[in-house]
Design a protein around this motif. Sequence first.
Motif, PDB file in Angstrom:
ATOM      1  N   THR A 139      22.906  32.793  25.306  1.00 35.54           N
ATOM      2  CA  THR A 139      21.850  33.729  25.891  1.00 35.54           C
ATOM      3  C   THR A 139      20.473  33.175  26.256  1.00 35.54           C
ATOM      4  O   THR A 139      20.099  33.180  27.021  1.00 35.54           O
ATOM      5  CB  THR A 139      21.583  35.092  25.050  1.00 35.54           C
ATOM      6  N   VAL A 140      19.943  32.406  24.902  1.00 34.59           N
ATOM      7  CA  VAL A 140      18.567  31.777  25.270  1.00 34.59           C
ATOM      8  C   VAL A 140      18.640  30.597  26.151  1.00 34.59           C
ATOM      9  O   VAL A 140      17.721  30.533  26.939  1.00 34.59           O
ATOM     10  CB  VAL A 140      18.096  31.086  23.602  1.00 34.59           C
ATOM     11  N   CYS A 141      19.836  29.800  26.073  1.00 38.24           N
ATOM     12  CA  CYS A 141      19.686  28.755  27.222  1.00 38.24           C
ATOM     13  C   CYS A 141      19.985  29.134  28.379  1.00 38.24           C
ATOM     14  O   CYS A 141      19.467  28.671  29.487  1.00 38.24           O
ATOM     15  CB  CYS A 141      21.004  27.764  26.753  1.00 38.24           C
ATOM     16  N   HIS A 142      20.886  30.304  28.640  1.00 41.43           N
ATOM     17  CA  HIS A 142      20.796  30.938  30.035  1.00 41.43           C
ATOM     18  C   HIS A 142      19.343  31.455  30.534  1.00 41.43           C
ATOM     19  O   HIS A 142      19.214  31.372  31.702  1.00 41.43           O
ATOM     20  CB  HIS A 142      21.744  31.935  29.838  1.00 41.43           C
ATOM     21  N   GLN A 143      18.615  31.899  29.450  1.00 43.39           N
ATOM     22  CA  GLN A 143      17.109  32.443  30.080  1.00 43.39           C
ATOM     23  C   GLN A 143      16.658  31.279  30.661  1.00 43.39           C
ATOM     24  O   GLN A 143      15.796  31.239  31.575  1.00 43.39           O
ATOM     25  CB  GLN A 143      16.691  33.127  28.975  1.00 43.39           C
ATOM     26  N   HIS A 144      16.568  30.237  29.740  1.00 44.13           N
ATOM     27  CA  HIS A 144      15.949  29.069  30.385  1.00 44.13           C
ATOM     28  C   HIS A 144      16.370  28.466  31.592  1.00 44.13           C
ATOM     29  O   HIS A 144      15.458  27.902  32.347  1.00 44.13           O
ATOM     30  CB  HIS A 144      16.111  27.773  29.160  1.00 44.13           C
ATOM     31  N   THR A 145      17.596  28.448  31.775  1.00 42.32           N
ATOM     32  CA  THR A 145      18.282  27.936  33.077  1.00 42.32           C
ATOM     33  C   THR A 145      17.684  28.918  34.291  1.00 42.32           C
ATOM     34  O   THR A 145      17.505  28.520  35.472  1.00 42.32           O
ATOM     35  CB  THR A 145      19.534  28.167  33.013  1.00 42.32           C
ATOM     36  N   LEU A 146      17.739  30.309  34.092  1.00 48.50           N
ATOM     37  CA  LEU A 146      17.313  31.152  34.842  1.00 48.50           C
ATOM     38  C   LEU A 146      15.886  30.971  35.526  1.00 48.50           C
ATOM     39  O   LEU A 146      15.373  31.054  36.590  1.00 48.50           O
ATOM     40  CB  LEU A 146      17.432  32.710  34.555  1.00 48.50           C
ATOM     41  N   ASP A 147      15.096  30.603  34.386  1.00 47.72           N
ATOM     42  CA  ASP A 147      13.600  30.211  34.454  1.00 47.72           C
ATOM     43  C   ASP A 147      13.445  29.057  35.412  1.00 47.72           C
ATOM     44  O   ASP A 147      12.623  28.827  36.411  1.00 47.72           O
ATOM     45  CB  ASP A 147      12.923  30.129  33.231  1.00 47.72           C
ATOM     46  N   ALA A 148      14.515  28.028  35.055  1.00 48.20           N
ATOM     47  CA  ALA A 148      14.473  26.882  35.984  1.00 48.20           C
ATOM     48  C   ALA A 148      14.877  26.874  37.382  1.00 48.20           C
ATOM     49  O   ALA A 148      14.305  26.363  38.389  1.00 48.20           O
ATOM     50  CB  ALA A 148      15.246  25.820  35.426  1.00 48.20           C
ATOM     51  N   LEU A 149      15.613  28.176  37.537  1.00 51.70           N
ATOM     52  CA  LEU A 149      16.142  28.456  39.014  1.00 51.70           C
ATOM     53  C   LEU A 149      14.928  28.951  39.726  1.00 51.70           C
ATOM     54  O   LEU A 149      14.683  28.851  40.866  1.00 51.70           O
ATOM     55  CB  LEU A 149      17.155  29.348  39.035  1.00 51.70           C
ATOM     56  N   LYS A 150      14.023  29.665  39.064  1.00 51.61           N
ATOM     57  CA  LYS A 150      12.834  30.120  39.746  1.00 51.61           C
ATOM     58  C   LYS A 150      11.939  29.074  40.213  1.00 51.61           C
ATOM     59  O   LYS A 150      11.388  28.948  41.296  1.00 51.61           O
ATOM     60  CB  LYS A 150      12.092  31.135  38.738  1.00 51.61           C
ATOM     61  N   GLU A 151      11.843  28.048  39.303  1.00 54.82           N
ATOM     62  CA  GLU A 151      10.772  26.936  39.653  1.00 54.82           C
ATOM     63  C   GLU A 151      11.545  26.167  40.965  1.00 54.82           C
ATOM     64  O   GLU A 151      10.788  25.562  41.667  1.00 54.82           O
ATOM     65  CB  GLU A 151      10.832  26.187  38.295  1.00 54.82           C
ATOM     66  N   PHE A 152      12.876  26.122  40.926  1.00 56.02           N
ATOM     67  CA  PHE A 152      13.432  25.468  42.181  1.00 56.02           C
ATOM     68  C   PHE A 152      13.249  26.247  43.420  1.00 56.02           C
ATOM     69  O   PHE A 152      13.301  25.966  44.441  1.00 56.02           O
ATOM     70  CB  PHE A 152      14.826  25.392  41.895  1.00 56.02           C
ATOM     71  N   GLY A 153      12.704  27.582  43.350  1.00 57.59           N
ATOM     72  CA  GLY A 153      12.475  28.452  44.457  1.00 57.59           C
ATOM     73  C   GLY A 153      13.458  29.623  44.583  1.00 57.59           C
ATOM     74  O   GLY A 153      13.524  30.359  45.650  1.00 57.59           O
ATOM     75  N   ALA A 154      14.375  29.733  43.665  1.00 56.93           N
ATOM     76  CA  ALA A 154      15.427  30.957  43.915  1.00 56.93           C
ATOM     77  C   ALA A 154      14.788  32.152  43.550  1.00 56.93           C
ATOM     78  O   ALA A 154      13.986  32.160  42.713  1.00 56.93           O
ATOM     79  CB  ALA A 154      16.457  30.581  42.770  1.00 56.93           C
ATOM     80  N   THR A 155      14.957  33.218  44.430  1.00 56.46           N
ATOM     81  CA  THR A 155      14.659  34.365  44.110  1.00 56.46           C
ATOM     82  C   THR A 155      15.963  35.404  43.209  1.00 56.46           C
ATOM     83  O   THR A 155      15.470  36.309  42.907  1.00 56.46           O
ATOM     84  CB  THR A 155      14.175  35.148  45.225  1.00 56.46           C
TER      85      THR A 155
END
Length: 240
Positions: A185-201
Amino acid sequence: MELFSTIKKEKEYWLVDQVKQAQVSEHDYEVAFNELLKDWNHQEVDYLSLLMDETYETWLLKKGFHKVSVIVEYTLDLNTIHIQKSDVSSIVLAACEMSEETFANLYEQCRSGSANKNKLFTIEQIMESFELELGPNWRSHCMIFQKEGEPVGISIPHIESGTMDEGRLFYFGILPEWRGKGMGTVCHQHTLDALKEFGATYYVGSTDAANDAMIRVFEKNGCVLRDRKGIYRIDRQSTD
């Protein structure tokens, strides 16, 4: 209008995913796929792996496909994510001293004992595919999660090809010794945050329907079920 997205490795494989369009009939999908299958046969590629709605299953089986498994697809508006405080940190392969060989070993460990049944590639083939599917900067997509200096898992976030803002994961996995401890759960949250930095909405994630652990991670992080598809495969020799 695109009805199927396809990743091709010359003479080795085609990975095909049905793009669902509400206004397109089953007949139109069948016509389009017949043309795609004819092209695959003509190119003499080793195999074709297909994600398609299970309503087409009888039709596909008659064509020589066999069913591998079923995937479920979840989605999330990335503006709604909330990152929990934790002692898990992340680094990217491009910015650390970890070798590609060590990363490949972590990848192999993470997928060991997985509930995902669609294991198409050897680890060597996976490493070779990174540049093909993620581009020359693929190392910047490879995240390694750590706790107290020890690796706990990896993920490979990216923007889906052909889109500007659809976040996907090439891979996500937790090392066996860290499973069942809330790391997913925690690592997945970090990954979702990285996707936002890549420009994903928004995010689209998928896993085997039997992978209860990953489904729980999706649901804990607010993802909602969007779709379900069968995984089907056909090998060239079966069409000769």
